[in-house]
Design an enzyme around this catalytic site. Structure first.
Site, PDB file in Angstrom:
ATOM      1  N   HIS A 551       8.352  31.442  62.350  1.00 50.39           N
ATOM      2  CA  HIS A 551       9.462  30.525  62.579  1.00 50.39           C
ATOM      3  C   HIS A 551      10.016  30.068  61.243  1.00 50.39           C
ATOM      4  O   HIS A 551       9.363  30.187  60.209  1.00 50.39           O
ATOM      5  CB  HIS A 551       9.027  29.322  63.425  1.00 50.39           C
ATOM      6  N   SER A 553      11.732  27.420  58.356  1.00 49.99           N
ATOM      7  CA  SER A 553      11.452  26.093  57.826  1.00 49.99           C
ATOM      8  C   SER A 553      11.970  26.059  56.392  1.00 49.99           C
ATOM      9  O   SER A 553      12.881  26.791  56.028  1.00 49.99           O
ATOM     10  CB  SER A 553       9.944  25.802  57.898  1.00 49.99           C
ATOM     11  N   HIS A 693     -23.135  18.431  43.067  1.00 45.99           N
ATOM     12  CA  HIS A 693     -21.878  18.188  43.780  1.00 45.99           C
ATOM     13  C   HIS A 693     -20.728  18.644  42.899  1.00 45.99           C
ATOM     14  O   HIS A 693     -20.855  18.723  41.674  1.00 45.99           O
ATOM     15  CB  HIS A 693     -21.718  16.710  44.155  1.00 45.99           C
ATOM     16  N   SER A 695     -16.769  18.675  41.350  1.00 50.19           N
ATOM     17  CA  SER A 695     -15.649  17.852  40.921  1.00 50.19           C
ATOM     18  C   SER A 695     -15.024  18.560  39.723  1.00 50.19           C
ATOM     19  O   SER A 695     -15.055  19.782  39.642  1.00 50.19           O
ATOM     20  CB  SER A 695     -16.120  16.439  40.571  1.00 50.19           C
TER      21      SER A 695
END
Length: 998
Positions: A551, A553, A693, A695
């Protein structure tokens, strides 16, 4: 975030590597394994430095300030490495091996004065005296102008010569050979660029005489042209006489046009390292086995379809790189390479590996990704310490059957083409499909059957306003938003939308789509547009970023740092950066229970920029790592991160107290020193630490104590772009004014392209702007514009800065009400809405009352006549009255005659006449394409100032010519003055008496 190299040049293809973008790190060797710094005395030759220096200048051309990064091999795509056994040798822990391609990479010539203190010789950018004599000296005018000065010791020491940092620098080698042959015979290390054919041919004639050479580099891609494209190497062969280099150990002929291996190489007895990357080799000679001393052979990026069996006779070979070729199979004799440690076979067409590879007992690393391998031979299981990279291979899949011939009803039918004009914003597409070409380079491909009935569609190119543009951290906008309507339409088959974009380096280009509420990134394919649809008449087809959509846009092209990602399971994984293969993430087994996707981005950082921003000349930084994962939970086992040490720092020289690991919070824009909280150690080339972790992580080497605050400010400043402003008037209509804001590396080429139609002041000083930041242009001091323009806010024109787009407006200005006669006004640029995260030092930058002031440029309107049209001024010069008849007098005709003898040395003469650098720059920009007018304006500008300078103007002119090395002009001026003085005396002695004769 994007910072372009200080060495980087501007591109007419709208290059996006801005001066304000991240700078690439120093080049590394072709095989990427090591660097060696041979000892260098650093001293210059003892012979006549004055004469020799001038001779070198006669041949050297301008050093390109953006020396290209040396190619480090094929781009490594991210993914999981296949390991034969859990016990793996970590390459980064091993002692680094010697990479011959870096033997010559350690000499970075400095630029300093070459001029001698001799009063009889002159050094200036474009002319050189070949001898120290005055008027009889022969002068060589060089184009383009040379750098201000180059020290001879920067290119030549006792055993080393570096000539690949200058355009056409190879021309200096035969010149020096004629001057100092005895000194050149002692050379052991020589680097030449191969982008200049005449200079290269002359250098090749000298090489056979340099019999002491141990390392020789004749490479292309050492420099870039004004568009930022690498200059190709032009070497096609080598003379047979080069076989006299019996001591040659290392030879680099990469990025040239060799179509076959030069026969003279087979006669070099001790050659151990041979680099022939990115040439046009289609085959190797059978007698390559004569290179019995060869330990490293790189044939990366050629056109090899096969390898000769005689390659197996190279018993000393330890490293072989034949990646990025056309190989479909390997000879069985490759198993005879008993000393082979590393074998690079990526990006070929290999379908199987020979069983004889099981005999390669010394092999430690086998890179075979991006081939057509469906199985790994069992013989490799006998090599317990072997690490294999098998990414992007169809392992385990059955052979692909050949395609069936198309049936008549399946025969491909060519869809019709539709070329739209600039005023055609709607078009119709039927069920037969259509290939639509939109002005500016965009393309839409509607396949047959995507629509049931004929439908009218529309397109529009929007201005990149904030409501249409969404940029993530480190993103750069590459195109204007393209709107396709109607938004709600749905296609039965995917429609291909292709958006043109401007060229970008070392960054990834993606398409983003706006659905009315949020932007999303689409899978993007990059290709060139149709040959018949160039965005510039007669130019190359546009670069297109393409995606398939169901579609319509809004769509726009964006560049971002390359993203490498992989899926991590409980078995572990290894993620390697494709932007910098030295960056690796090693996920151990059991580091996660659920499968998660991790993403790695690497941003190169300019060391010199960091040093100037933080005020520490010893500061060094590594690339910035941006790590993310989905889902965002901590790992169960520490993840091992390997990152290159900051440039100039090695494991042997590092002071661990100066090494800081910074953790960045992308949301809060803060940086924290976590050196004491992680396990951090270094090898010779890399730093290794463990995290749980993800970052942002940045490795700094600095003597500063409060590192976190410094890093925060530096990071904010590096996100900005160094820009300059232009205000130009059309020569035929001074009331038509062009205003533009450009990254500083694009200024020169832009001014040059506009010089035929526009005239105006020189560009402004450097300012700092952020991508997407708003600013205004205000007309002041007697100037006015129409306030009815939709982009005019409170009397100021509104701009939004995007680094890769043209930030310009063309307006008509007029004198403010009540102004009479010529108007000398100005245009000032001001910030609009300042982003909340703008560094304070930028917001405080001000030379007046308005804290948002950026720059001011002058503008001049001629007087109006009775018909309210401008009176165009012709180029006029005031009557010249230099001196007086008794002490010396020059007429205007005399000065015009003198000006014809001045050429590229006009600037040196102007400086010696006392003109300021600012005034000379103004004159140069005003008459950039007319040397005659430039010289005249310089002389008459000085002459006008002599009316109040007292007597002795002619004497000052003579002294300036002598000081500039133009004794010939000085002698002519003195002759003219003497003739005038004699005529004046004769006129006095021959005057009639006031008394009648007796």
């Amino acid at each position: 975030m994007e910072r372009s190299s200080e060495k980087d040049a501007a591109s007419d293809e709208e290059s996006i590597d801005q001066t304000a973008s991240w700078i690439t790190k120093p080049s590394r060797s072709e095989d990427g394994e090591m660097e060696i710094t041979p000892a260098s005395n650093g001293g210059g030759p003892d012979i006549s430095a004055d004469v020799l220096a001038r001779r070198v200048w006669e041949r050297l051309v301008t050093r390109d300030e953006e020396k290209s990064e040396k190619e480090t091999g094929p781009t490594v795509s991210s993914g999981v490495m296949f390991e034969v056994q859990a016990e793996v040798v970590e390459p980064e822990r091993d002692a680094p091996s010697v990479s011959p391609s870096s033997l010559m990479d350690t000499c970075d010539p400095s630029i300093s004065s070459l001029c001698t203190s001799s009063s009889s010789s002159s050094c200036h950018p474009t002319n050189f005296s070949l001898s120290s004599s005055s008027s009889s000296a022969s002068v060589l005018s060089l184009t383009p102008p040379l750098p201000p000065s180059v020290e001879l010791s920067a290119v030549l020491t006792d055993t080393r010569m570096t000539l690949d940092v200058y355009q056409g620098g190879a021309t200096a080698l035969p010149l020096l050979w004629r001057s100092i042959p005895d000194q050149l015979r002692g050379l052991q290390y020589l680097r030449l660029g191969s982008e200049d054919k005449p200079g290269l041919d002359g250098a090749l004639d000298v090489l056979p005489h340099l019999t002491g050479l141990r390392s020789l580099s004749i490479r292309g891609h050492c420099l870039c042209d004004s568009q930022g494209e690498h200059l190709p190497g032009l070497l096609t062969t080598l003379p047979t006489s080069l076989s006299s280099l019996s001591y040659l150990v290392h030879l680099d002929l990469s990025f040239n046009q060799l179509s076959c291996l030069p026969s003279c190489l087979l006669s070099l007895p001790v050659l151990s390292s041979l680099l022939l990357c990115y040439n046009h080799l289609s085959a190797l000679p059978p007698d390559i086995s004569q290179l019995s001393s060869l330990t490293s052979l790189s044939l990366l990026g050629n056109k090899l379809a096969s390898l000769p069996p005689s390659l197996g006779h190279l018993k000393a070979l330890q490293t072989l790189d034949v990646s990025h070729n056309l190989l479909q199979q390997l000879p069985d004799e490759i198993g005879s390479l008993e000393e082979l440690v590393k074998l690079e076979l990526s990006h070929n067409r290999l379908k199987q590996l020979p069983q004889s590879m099981g005999s390669l007992l010394s092999l430690r690393e086998l890179v075979i990704y991006s081939n057509d391998l469906r199985m790994i031979p069992q013989c490799l299981n006998k090599l317990p310490r072997l690490k294999i990279d098998v990414r992007d291979n169809p392992l385990g899949r059955p052979p692909t059957p050949p395609p069936l011939p198309p049936t008549p009803d399946q025969a491909e039918t060519k869809i019709p083409e539709l070329h739209l004009g600039f005023n055609q914003h709607s078009f119709c597409v039927s069920s037969a499909g259509c290939h639509v070409f939109i002005p500016g380079g965009a393309e839409l491909v509607f396949p047959p059957g995507c629509l049931v009935t004929t439908t009218r569609l529309e397109w529009a190119e929007r201005r990149p306003q904030r409501k249409w543009v969404w940029l993530e951290e480190h993103d750069i906008l590459l195109s204007r938003p393209l709107e396709l309507r109607p938004h709600g339409i749905t296609f039965l088959k995917p429609v291909e939308v292709c958006v043109p974009y401007h060229r970008t380096r070392k960054r990834e280009v993606v398409l983003r789509r706006f659905d009315g509420q949020s932007w999303s990134t689409l899978p993007t394919d990059l290709r060139r547009g149709s040959e018949s649809h160039s965005s510039h008449p007669g130019g190359r087809p546009a670069r297109l970023a393409c995606c398939s959509v169901s579609h319509f846009s809004w769509f726009m092209a964006v560049s971002r740092p390359v993203k490498d990602s992989c899926s991590v399971t409980a078995a572990g994984a290894l993620l390697v950066s494709s932007a910098d293969p030295g960056v690796k993430l090693h996920f151990p087994p059991d580091s996660t229970v659920q499968t998660r996707t991790v993403t790695l981005q690497v941003l190169e950082v300019s060391v010199s920029e960091v040093q100037s921003l933080c005020g520490d000349p010893q500061a060094r930084v590594s690339p910035l790592l941006c790590l993310s994962q989905t889902p965002s939970v901590h790992f169960l086992q520490p993840v091992k991160v390997q990152i290159p040490l900051p440039s100039g720092v090695t494991g042997h020289t590092v002071d661990m107290s100066c090494l800081h690991l910074l953790h960045g919070d992308s949301t809060a824009q803060t940086w924290t020193d976590i050196t004491s909280q992680v396990s951090l150690y270094v090898t010779h080339l890399y730093a290794i630490f463990y995290i749980t972790h993800f970052s942002w992580y940045w490795l700094w080497y600095t003597t500063r104590t409060c590192v976190s605050g410094v890093v925060r400010k530096v990071y904010q400043r590096l996100k900005q772009f160094k820009v300059q402003f232009l205000v130009l008037q059309r020569k035929t209509d001074p009331s038509q004014v062009l205003l533009q804001c450009l990254p500083t590396n694009k200024i020169e080429c832009r001014v040059e392209s506009l010089s035929e139609q526009y005239d105006g002041p020189q560009p402004s000083d450097l300012c700092d702007l952020l991508e997407g930041e708003q600013f205004f242009a205000g007309f002041e001091r007697g100037l006015d514009i129409s306030t009815d323009r939709p982009d005019c806010v409170e009397g100021r024109l509104c701009f939004v800065f995007y680094s890769s787009l043209k930030n310009l407006k063309e307006v008509y200005v007029c004198p403010a009400q009540g102004q009479k006669g010529p108007v000398r006004g100005q245009v000032s640029f001001y910030r609009g809405e300042i982003p909340s995260d703008l560094p304070e030092e930028v917001a405080r930058k001000r030379k007046g009352l308005d804290s948002q002031w950026l720059a001011t440029l002058p503008l001049k309107l001629p007087a109006l006549n009775s018909e309210n049209s401008f009176i165009m001024e012709e180029l006029q010069y005031p009557p010249l009255n230099l001196g007086d008849p008794e002490s010396g007098y020059l007429t205007e005709a005399n000065l015009l005659s003198i000006s014809l003898q001045i050429s590229q040395d006009w600037r040196v003469i102007g400086i010696n006449l006392g003109l300021s650098y600012q005034e000379l720059d103004r004159i140069q920009y005003k008459y950039r394409d007319n040397l005659g007018a430039l010289v005249l304006d310089m002389l008459f500008h000085w002459a006008r100032a002599q009316s109040n300078a007292g007597p002795g103007a002619v004497s000052r002119l003579v002294a300036a010519m002598i000081e500039s090395g133009r004794r010939d002009i000085a002698d002519e001026i003195e002759d003219i003055v003497n003739i005038g003085r004699r005529k004046y005396s004769e006129s006095l002695s021959g005057a009639p008496s006031s008394h009648p004769a007796v």
